[in-house]
Scaffold this motif. Structure first.
Motif, PDB file in Angstrom:
ATOM      1  N   LEU A   3       0.822  -1.205   0.000  1.00  0.00           N
ATOM      2  CA  LEU A   3       0.000   0.000   0.000  1.00  0.00           C
ATOM      3  C   LEU A   3       0.858   1.258   0.000  1.00  0.00           C
ATOM      4  N   CYS A   4       1.960   1.235   0.733  1.00  0.00           N
ATOM      5  CA  CYS A   4       2.826   2.412   0.793  1.00  0.00           C
ATOM      6  C   CYS A   4       3.530   2.675  -0.536  1.00  0.00           C
ATOM      7  N   TYR A   5       3.843   1.621  -1.260  1.00  0.00           N
ATOM      8  CA  TYR A   5       4.491   1.779  -2.566  1.00  0.00           C
ATOM      9  C   TYR A   5       3.541   2.437  -3.565  1.00  0.00           C
ATOM     10  N   ALA A   6       2.250   2.148  -3.418  1.00  0.00           N
ATOM     11  CA  ALA A   6       1.198   2.779  -4.239  1.00  0.00           C
ATOM     12  C   ALA A   6       1.388   2.579  -5.736  1.00  0.00           C
ATOM     13  N   ASP A   7       1.858   1.407  -6.103  1.00  0.00           N
ATOM     14  CA  ASP A   7       1.933   1.045  -7.521  1.00  0.00           C
ATOM     15  C   ASP A   7       0.511   0.923  -8.049  1.00  0.00           C
ATOM     16  N   PRO A   8       0.150   1.638  -9.113  1.00  0.00           N
ATOM     17  CA  PRO A   8      -1.226   1.587  -9.606  1.00  0.00           C
ATOM     18  C   PRO A   8      -1.624   0.239 -10.202  1.00  0.00           C
ATOM     19  N   ALA A   9      -0.649  -0.624 -10.498  1.00  0.00           N
ATOM     20  CA  ALA A   9      -0.964  -1.900 -11.140  1.00  0.00           C
ATOM     21  C   ALA A   9      -0.744  -3.085 -10.217  1.00  0.00           C
ATOM     22  N   THR A  10      -0.963  -2.912  -8.909  1.00  0.00           N
ATOM     23  CA  THR A  10      -0.925  -4.056  -8.004  1.00  0.00           C
ATOM     24  C   THR A  10      -2.343  -4.387  -7.557  1.00  0.00           C
ATOM     25  N   ASP A  11      -2.515  -5.559  -6.964  1.00  0.00           N
ATOM     26  CA  ASP A  11      -3.851  -6.058  -6.665  1.00  0.00           C
ATOM     27  C   ASP A  11      -4.488  -5.576  -5.358  1.00  0.00           C
ATOM     28  N   PRO A  12      -3.758  -5.505  -4.238  1.00  0.00           N
ATOM     29  CA  PRO A  12      -4.429  -5.223  -2.964  1.00  0.00           C
ATOM     30  C   PRO A  12      -5.227  -3.923  -2.876  1.00  0.00           C
ATOM     31  N   PRO A  13      -4.743  -2.775  -3.411  1.00  0.00           N
ATOM     32  CA  PRO A  13      -5.465  -1.523  -3.161  1.00  0.00           C
ATOM     33  C   PRO A  13      -6.927  -1.525  -3.613  1.00  0.00           C
ATOM     34  N   GLY A  14      -7.211  -1.985  -4.824  1.00  0.00           N
ATOM     35  CA  GLY A  14      -8.582  -1.973  -5.320  1.00  0.00           C
ATOM     36  C   GLY A  14      -9.490  -2.902  -4.535  1.00  0.00           C
ATOM     37  N   CYS A  15      -8.981  -4.078  -4.198  1.00  0.00           N
ATOM     38  CA  CYS A  15      -9.770  -5.038  -3.426  1.00  0.00           C
ATOM     39  C   CYS A  15     -10.105  -4.470  -2.050  1.00  0.00           C
ATOM     40  N   LEU A  16      -9.111  -3.883  -1.389  1.00  0.00           N
ATOM     41  CA  LEU A  16      -9.334  -3.300  -0.069  1.00  0.00           C
ATOM     42  C   LEU A  16     -10.263  -2.091  -0.139  1.00  0.00           C
ATOM     43  N   MET A  17     -10.207  -1.360  -1.243  1.00  0.00           N
ATOM     44  CA  MET A  17     -11.101  -0.212  -1.404  1.00  0.00           C
ATOM     45  C   MET A  17     -12.555  -0.678  -1.492  1.00  0.00           C
ATOM     46  N   ALA A  18     -12.799  -1.726  -2.252  1.00  0.00           N
ATOM     47  CA  ALA A  18     -14.165  -2.241  -2.362  1.00  0.00           C
ATOM     48  C   ALA A  18     -14.679  -2.745  -1.021  1.00  0.00           C
ATOM     49  N   LEU A  19     -13.781  -3.206  -0.175  1.00  0.00           N
ATOM     50  CA  LEU A  19     -14.159  -3.721   1.149  1.00  0.00           C
ATOM     51  C   LEU A  19     -14.247  -2.616   2.207  1.00  0.00           C
ATOM     52  N   GLY A  20     -13.961  -1.381   1.821  1.00  0.00           N
ATOM     53  CA  GLY A  20     -14.079  -0.267   2.764  1.00  0.00           C
ATOM     54  C   GLY A  20     -12.972  -0.182   3.784  1.00  0.00           C
ATOM     55  N   ALA A  21     -11.763  -0.589   3.415  1.00  0.00           N
ATOM     56  CA  ALA A  21     -10.648  -0.624   4.360  1.00  0.00           C
ATOM     57  C   ALA A  21     -10.218   0.766   4.798  1.00  0.00           C
ATOM     58  N   ARG A  22      -9.652   0.810   5.995  1.00  0.00           N
ATOM     59  CA  ARG A  22      -9.048   2.012   6.537  1.00  0.00           C
ATOM     60  C   ARG A  22      -7.618   1.681   6.961  1.00  0.00           C
ATOM     61  N   ILE A  23      -6.725   2.650   6.800  1.00  0.00           N
ATOM     62  CA  ILE A  23      -5.310   2.443   7.047  1.00  0.00           C
ATOM     63  C   ILE A  23      -4.919   3.176   8.325  1.00  0.00           C
ATOM     64  N   VAL A  24      -4.326   2.444   9.264  1.00  0.00           N
ATOM     65  CA  VAL A  24      -3.868   3.036  10.518  1.00  0.00           C
ATOM     66  C   VAL A  24      -2.398   3.396  10.367  1.00  0.00           C
ATOM     67  N   VAL A  25      -2.063   4.646  10.668  1.00  0.00           N
ATOM     68  CA  VAL A  25      -0.679   5.104  10.562  1.00  0.00           C
ATOM     69  C   VAL A  25      -0.262   5.738  11.883  1.00  0.00           C
ATOM     70  N   SER A  26       1.028   5.704  12.142  1.00  0.00           N
ATOM     71  CA  SER A  26       1.554   6.259  13.383  1.00  0.00           C
ATOM     72  C   SER A  26       2.783   7.106  13.101  1.00  0.00           C
ATOM     73  N   GLY A  27       2.847   8.272  13.749  1.00  0.00           N
ATOM     74  CA  GLY A  27       3.989   9.168  13.601  1.00  0.00           C
ATOM     75  C   GLY A  27       4.240   9.887  14.907  1.00  0.00           C
ATOM     76  N   ARG A  28       5.090  10.903  14.866  1.00  0.00           N
ATOM     77  CA  ARG A  28       5.410  11.630  16.085  1.00  0.00           C
ATOM     78  C   ARG A  28       4.183  12.335  16.669  1.00  0.00           C
ATOM     79  N   GLY A  29       3.212  12.630  15.838  1.00  0.00           N
ATOM     80  CA  GLY A  29       1.988  13.283  16.310  1.00  0.00           C
ATOM     81  C   GLY A  29       0.944  12.328  16.838  1.00  0.00           C
ATOM     82  N   GLY A  30       1.278  11.037  16.856  1.00  0.00           N
ATOM     83  CA  GLY A  30       0.333  10.047  17.342  1.00  0.00           C
ATOM     84  C   GLY A  30      -0.216   9.187  16.230  1.00  0.00           C
ATOM     85  N   GLU A  31      -1.307   8.527  16.510  1.00  0.00           N
ATOM     86  CA  GLU A  31      -1.921   7.584  15.565  1.00  0.00           C
ATOM     87  C   GLU A  31      -3.135   8.213  14.896  1.00  0.00           C
ATOM     88  N   ARG A  32      -3.319   7.901  13.628  1.00  0.00           N
ATOM     89  CA  ARG A  32      -4.527   8.338  12.925  1.00  0.00           C
ATOM     90  C   ARG A  32      -4.974   7.252  11.963  1.00  0.00           C
TER      91      ARG A  32
END
Length: 288
Positions: free
Chosen positions: A115-144
């Protein structure tokens, strides 16, 4: 490949701090399938690699009937494909993961890294989008938490801040009558990157479509929801004619790309064909 410093943070917070301090001179190493290729070809020349290999908390798959699916960012594609939890509750996702690239990539590459690579021609992103996925990220400002539609910004571009790391993918619990299908088009059997992909997640009552989420990938700069097509399917008994009409709308509404792999018109036609077959097969109606 130029020399680089190899760093192994023990926590997500430590990794985030390294990213903030090193800036553009570093890259995150998860599975490394895309990164190592880019470095060998000298397309990427980082001075530091921040390896996430020690962060065991970023691995694993859990499921809760109310909260849904939780996939650690460092979980391998092969682990998603063979997970009994994914197979039981999200068979579309398991099927997709079993076809990512090739066995070597599936057993080395991670879903978060993909997902981080964001290659437009890979399989996971579209499948996860149809399933309504959300991405959890963490940085110095906390989690979102970021909806995958907002996470994917453009060709190889995500909404991650420079110090942020993907930690988890969350997929909502499937509702009553949940079903889905992921399909793609490869020009040859030897190819690993689809020219067009369609992911369709629905709630159904037999041949009646209660609700639909449809995403197209590979032929577009980033995977995209096709809301006009979704609205056409929802609340109707699906027939071959409706599948054909919906597929035509899908092809018309995408922002198709044109490149060495195929012209815009060719990609639209392949998306139309894949979308029609996907809808027809999912609902068991006749198709060409």
């Amino acid at each position: 490949m130029r020399d680089f410093a190899f760093l192994e943070p023990a926590t997500v917070a430590e990794a985030s701090q390294m990213l903030a301090e090193l800036g553009d001179s570093c890259r995150i190493l998860a599975g490394g399938t895309a990164l190592m290729l880019g470095m060998r070809q000298r397309m990427l020349t980082p001075g530091h690699l921040v390896s996430l290999g020690r962060l065991k908390a970023l691995r694993g798959i859990t499921f809760d009937a109310r909260e849904g699916l939780r996939i650690g960012a460092l979980t391998l594609h092969a682990e998603v494909a063979r997970s009994p939890l994914v197979q039981a509750h999200y068979p579309m996702l398991a099927s997709m993961a079993s076809r990512v690239a090739n066995p070597q990539v599936r057993n080395q590459g991670t879903i978060g890294g993909n997902l981080c690579y964001a290659d437009p021609a890979t399989d996971p992103p579209g499948c996860l989008m149809a399933l309504g996925a959300r991405i959890v990220v963490s940085g110095r400002g906390g989690e979102r938490e970021i909806d995958i539609e907002d996470f994917l910004v453009d060709y190889y571009v995500t909404a991650l801040a420079p110090d942020e790391i993907v930690t988890q993918i969350r997929v909502p619990a499937p509702g009553a009558g949940a079903d889905g299908r992921y399909a793609r088009f490869l020009r040859t059997a030897a190819e690993h990157r689809p020219l067009a992909s369609v992911a369709l997640a629905v709630r159904r009552e037999g041949a009646f479509c209660v609700e639909a989420r449809l995403a197209v990938g590979a032929s577009t700069p980033i995977p995209a929801r096709l809301r006009r097509a979704e609205a056409l399917l929802a609340g109707k008994a699906v027939t071959a004619e409706l599948a054909e009409e919906t597929a035509a709308i899908v092809a018309a509404d995408i922002n198709a790309v044109s490149d060495m792999r195929g012209s815009e018109s060719y990609r639209r036609e392949m998306v139309r064909v894949v979308a029609r077959r996907t809808i027809a097969e999912l609902f068991g109606v006749a198709s060409e």
